[in-house]
Design a protein around this motif. Structure first.
Motif, PDB file in Angstrom:
ATOM      1  N   MET A  65      39.320  27.413  52.122  1.00  0.00           N
ATOM      2  CA  MET A  65      39.741  28.802  51.963  1.00  0.00           C
ATOM      3  C   MET A  65      40.457  29.002  50.636  1.00  0.00           C
ATOM      4  SD  MET A  65      38.812  30.221  54.784  1.00  0.00           S
ATOM      5  CE  MET A  65      39.629  31.756  54.479  1.00  0.00           C
ATOM      6  N   MET A  66      41.372  28.089  50.293  1.00  0.00           N
ATOM      7  CA  MET A  66      42.140  28.237  49.059  1.00  0.00           C
ATOM      8  C   MET A  66      41.236  28.140  47.839  1.00  0.00           C
ATOM      9  SD  MET A  66      45.594  26.157  49.790  1.00  0.00           S
ATOM     10  CE  MET A  66      46.897  26.861  50.765  1.00  0.00           C
ATOM     11  N   LEU A  67      40.288  27.196  47.844  1.00  0.00           N
ATOM     12  CA  LEU A  67      39.418  27.030  46.687  1.00  0.00           C
ATOM     13  C   LEU A  67      38.502  28.231  46.522  1.00  0.00           C
ATOM     14  CD1 LEU A  67      38.493  23.272  47.010  1.00  0.00           C
ATOM     15  CD2 LEU A  67      40.070  24.316  45.437  1.00  0.00           C
ATOM     16  N   SER A  68      38.081  28.840  47.643  1.00  0.00           N
ATOM     17  CA  SER A  68      37.196  29.996  47.525  1.00  0.00           C
ATOM     18  C   SER A  68      37.942  31.185  46.937  1.00  0.00           C
ATOM     19  CB  SER A  68      36.606  30.358  48.883  1.00  0.00           C
ATOM     20  OG  SER A  68      37.631  30.695  49.766  1.00  0.00           O
ATOM     21  N   THR A  69      39.248  31.342  47.235  1.00  0.00           N
ATOM     22  CA  THR A  69      39.996  32.430  46.600  1.00  0.00           C
ATOM     23  C   THR A  69      40.294  32.122  45.133  1.00  0.00           C
ATOM     24  OG1 THR A  69      42.033  31.463  47.385  1.00  0.00           O
ATOM     25  CG2 THR A  69      41.098  33.215  48.696  1.00  0.00           C
ATOM     26  N   LEU A  70      40.497  30.838  44.834  1.00  0.00           N
ATOM     27  CA  LEU A  70      40.769  30.445  43.456  1.00  0.00           C
ATOM     28  C   LEU A  70      39.591  30.739  42.556  1.00  0.00           C
ATOM     29  CD1 LEU A  70      43.109  28.659  42.099  1.00  0.00           C
ATOM     30  CD2 LEU A  70      41.463  26.826  42.221  1.00  0.00           C
ATOM     31  N   ASP A  71      38.385  30.652  43.123  1.00  0.00           N
ATOM     32  CA  ASP A  71      37.171  30.732  42.330  1.00  0.00           C
ATOM     33  C   ASP A  71      36.503  32.099  42.443  1.00  0.00           C
ATOM     34  OD1 ASP A  71      35.596  28.961  40.645  1.00  0.00           O
ATOM     35  OD2 ASP A  71      34.005  29.528  42.014  1.00  0.00           O
ATOM     36  N   ARG A  72      37.272  33.119  42.861  1.00  0.00           N
ATOM     37  CA  ARG A  72      36.662  34.405  43.176  1.00  0.00           C
ATOM     38  C   ARG A  72      35.953  35.022  41.977  1.00  0.00           C
ATOM     39  NH1 ARG A  72      40.797  38.531  45.387  1.00  0.00           N
ATOM     40  NH2 ARG A  72      42.031  36.658  45.100  1.00  0.00           N
ATOM     41  N   GLY A  73      36.616  35.007  40.824  1.00  0.00           N
ATOM     42  CA  GLY A  73      36.063  35.699  39.672  1.00  0.00           C
ATOM     43  C   GLY A  73      34.868  35.011  39.050  1.00  0.00           C
ATOM     44  N   GLU A  74      34.785  33.678  39.220  1.00  0.00           N
ATOM     45  CA  GLU A  74      33.768  32.926  38.504  1.00  0.00           C
ATOM     46  C   GLU A  74      32.579  32.563  39.379  1.00  0.00           C
ATOM     47  OE1 GLU A  74      35.741  29.537  37.063  1.00  0.00           O
ATOM     48  OE2 GLU A  74      37.479  30.626  36.353  1.00  0.00           O
ATOM     49  N   GLY A  75      32.448  33.237  40.537  1.00  0.00           N
ATOM     50  CA  GLY A  75      31.422  32.827  41.493  1.00  0.00           C
ATOM     51  C   GLY A  75      30.020  32.916  40.931  1.00  0.00           C
ATOM     52  N   LYS A  76      29.735  34.016  40.156  1.00  0.00           N
ATOM     53  CA  LYS A  76      28.370  34.196  39.654  1.00  0.00           C
ATOM     54  C   LYS A  76      28.023  33.123  38.630  1.00  0.00           C
ATOM     55  CE  LYS A  76      29.196  39.107  40.139  1.00  0.00           C
ATOM     56  NZ  LYS A  76      29.518  40.321  39.380  1.00  0.00           N
ATOM     57  N   GLU A  77      28.986  32.844  37.744  1.00  0.00           N
ATOM     58  CA  GLU A  77      28.706  31.849  36.714  1.00  0.00           C
ATOM     59  C   GLU A  77      28.503  30.463  37.305  1.00  0.00           C
ATOM     60  OE1 GLU A  77      32.142  32.452  34.454  1.00  0.00           O
ATOM     61  OE2 GLU A  77      31.548  34.457  33.862  1.00  0.00           O
ATOM     62  N   GLU A  78      29.283  30.164  38.371  1.00  0.00           N
ATOM     63  CA  GLU A  78      29.139  28.854  39.011  1.00  0.00           C
ATOM     64  C   GLU A  78      27.728  28.680  39.562  1.00  0.00           C
ATOM     65  OE1 GLU A  78      31.179  26.246  39.886  1.00  0.00           O
ATOM     66  OE2 GLU A  78      32.847  26.862  38.636  1.00  0.00           O
ATOM     67  N   ASN A  79      27.224  29.744  40.237  1.00  0.00           N
ATOM     68  CA  ASN A  79      25.902  29.632  40.833  1.00  0.00           C
ATOM     69  C   ASN A  79      24.830  29.448  39.765  1.00  0.00           C
ATOM     70  OD1 ASN A  79      26.901  29.879  43.358  1.00  0.00           O
ATOM     71  ND2 ASN A  79      26.688  32.111  43.439  1.00  0.00           N
ATOM     72  N   GLN A  80      24.982  30.168  38.650  1.00  0.00           N
ATOM     73  CA  GLN A  80      24.002  30.020  37.574  1.00  0.00           C
ATOM     74  C   GLN A  80      24.028  28.611  37.002  1.00  0.00           C
ATOM     75  OE1 GLN A  80      24.927  33.016  34.746  1.00  0.00           O
ATOM     76  NE2 GLN A  80      24.005  34.675  35.924  1.00  0.00           N
ATOM     77  N   ARG A  81      25.246  28.070  36.887  1.00  0.00           N
ATOM     78  CA  ARG A  81      25.359  26.742  36.306  1.00  0.00           C
ATOM     79  C   ARG A  81      24.683  25.682  37.181  1.00  0.00           C
ATOM     80  NH1 ARG A  81      28.154  22.556  37.116  1.00  0.00           N
ATOM     81  NH2 ARG A  81      29.317  23.543  38.782  1.00  0.00           N
ATOM     82  N   GLU A  82      24.811  25.857  38.521  1.00  0.00           N
ATOM     83  CA  GLU A  82      24.178  24.882  39.407  1.00  0.00           C
ATOM     84  C   GLU A  82      22.660  24.901  39.270  1.00  0.00           C
ATOM     85  OE1 GLU A  82      25.549  25.621  43.315  1.00  0.00           O
ATOM     86  OE2 GLU A  82      27.624  25.296  42.677  1.00  0.00           O
ATOM     87  N   GLU A  83      22.118  26.131  39.165  1.00  0.00           N
ATOM     88  CA  GLU A  83      20.665  26.210  39.109  1.00  0.00           C
ATOM     89  C   GLU A  83      20.130  25.632  37.810  1.00  0.00           C
ATOM     90  OE1 GLU A  83      20.101  30.297  39.630  1.00  0.00           O
ATOM     91  OE2 GLU A  83      20.688  30.277  41.726  1.00  0.00           O
ATOM     92  N   GLY A  84      20.832  25.895  36.696  1.00  0.00           N
ATOM     93  CA  GLY A  84      20.311  25.477  35.400  1.00  0.00           C
ATOM     94  C   GLY A  84      20.837  24.136  34.932  1.00  0.00           C
ATOM     95  N   ASP A  85      21.368  23.325  35.839  1.00  0.00           N
ATOM     96  CA  ASP A  85      21.945  22.052  35.417  1.00  0.00           C
ATOM     97  C   ASP A  85      20.895  20.943  35.544  1.00  0.00           C
ATOM     98  OD1 ASP A  85      23.593  20.132  34.632  1.00  0.00           O
ATOM     99  OD2 ASP A  85      25.129  20.451  36.149  1.00  0.00           O
ATOM    100  N   PRO A  86      20.413  20.384  34.453  1.00  0.00           N
ATOM    101  CA  PRO A  86      19.346  19.388  34.540  1.00  0.00           C
ATOM    102  C   PRO A  86      19.849  17.992  34.893  1.00  0.00           C
ATOM    103  CG  PRO A  86      19.881  19.792  32.262  1.00  0.00           C
ATOM    104  CD  PRO A  86      20.765  20.681  33.059  1.00  0.00           C
ATOM    105  N   GLU A  87      21.169  17.747  34.751  1.00  0.00           N
ATOM    106  CA  GLU A  87      21.632  16.362  34.873  1.00  0.00           C
ATOM    107  C   GLU A  87      21.990  15.967  36.299  1.00  0.00           C
ATOM    108  OE1 GLU A  87      24.205  14.930  31.491  1.00  0.00           O
ATOM    109  OE2 GLU A  87      24.234  17.071  31.197  1.00  0.00           O
ATOM    110  N   CYS A  88      21.964  16.909  37.238  1.00  0.00           N
ATOM    111  CA  CYS A  88      22.411  16.586  38.588  1.00  0.00           C
ATOM    112  C   CYS A  88      21.447  15.699  39.363  1.00  0.00           C
ATOM    113  CB  CYS A  88      22.649  17.852  39.415  1.00  0.00           C
ATOM    114  SG  CYS A  88      24.353  18.388  39.271  1.00  0.00           S
TER     115      CYS A  88
END
Lengths: 122, 154
Positions: free
Chosen positions: B131-154
């Motif tokens: 719960m705490m981490l989800s509130t901490l990351d509220r503003g950057e949610g869209k960028e996080e999702n984009q980064r996961e999709e476009g990350d080739p090294e995972c």
């Protein structure tokens, strides 16, 4: 209103009488363990050979009859989970209450992010 | 955008230390009857392993990996387990919360109560951290999702 006040005064009087009787009754009973006869220096210097046969109250029961009563190897463990098991149960309920309360506070912004994610996806 | 992307070293270190933290927490829980520690402390140690997932992979990965509802309900299940195990002694003529020896001298039921408390604390603190981490990351949610999709090294 007056009937309510009379009932309230009566119940308070009954509670006060019960408290006074309990206080008078307890003052005549023998005192529990207060650490009066404990030789602290001898206990600290040589805990293995300290004579604890004359200890009284709950402390003597916990130290001397721990293995017979609870079958636990560790005295601290047996105190936390056997002698004070209700205390551990209450602590767990406190944790449930605390997490439920923070869930109520923190859940609203999470729904907003979900909606914004849906909008971004659409 | 360079700052948003997690470093490879941080990711690898998080992957390396995550099982160590989880196993050490489980060790503290399961040896609570003979050594210092116990259910509460070990449960918090296991739950703090989720912070390594957050450090290495971001909050989007944390939300995808752990189910909040399951954790919150398993808290209640652990509490019911504690009460039922504590009630076992009543059926054999002992007090509530007192030991009922299962297999000779091998297993006391207080050990199972300790494990139930560890499970309960682990689920509860993990739920709280998510719960705490989800509130901490509220503003950057869209960028996080984009980064996961476009990350080739995972």
């Amino acid at each position: 209103m007056s009937v309510k006040k009379i009932v309230l005064a009566l119940s308070l009087a009954v509670i006060a009488a019960c408290g006074c009787f309990a206080a008078w009754d307890m003052s005549e009973s023998p005192s529990t363990y207060n650490g009066e006869g404990t030789d602290v220096v001898a206990l600290y210097e040589n805990p293995a050979e300290y004579d604890n046969t004359n200890a009284d109250g709950a402390a003597a029961i916990i130290v001397n009859e721990n293995l017979d009563k609870t079958a636990a190897e560790n005295v601290v463990f047996s105190v936390v989970f056997n002698f004070r098991g209700y205390d551990t149960l209450g602590e767990s309920f406190i944790l449930i209450a605390a997490i439920a309360g923070s869930l109520v506070i923190l859940r609203k912004p999470k729904q907003e992010t979900k909606e914004s994610d849906k909008e971004a996806a659409a | 955008m360079k700052l948003k992307k997690k470093n490879v070293i941080v990711r690898c270190a998080a992957d390396l230390f995550l099982p160590l933290a989880a196993v050490f927490g489980c060790y503290v829980v399961f040896h609570g009857n003979t050594s210092p520690g116990g259910g509460f402390q070990g449960g918090v140690l296991v739950a703090s392993a989720i912070l390594l997932v957050y450090l290495g992979h971001g909050a989007g990965q944390v939300k995808g990996s752990f189910s909040e509802k399951l954790l919150h309900s398993s808290e209640t299940i652990a509490e019911i387990m504690y009460v039922l195990i504590a009630l076992l002694g009543v059926f054999t003529g002992l007090n509530f919360c007192f030991n009922f020896v299962l297999f000779g001298k091998q297993l006391e039921t207080s050990v199972l109560m300790n494990d139930a408390v560890g499970y309960h604390v682990m689920a509860g603190i993990t739920c709280l951290l998510i719960m705490m981490l989800s509130t901490l990351d509220r503003g950057e949610g869209k960028e996080e999702n984009q980064r996961e999709e476009g990350d080739p090294e995972c």
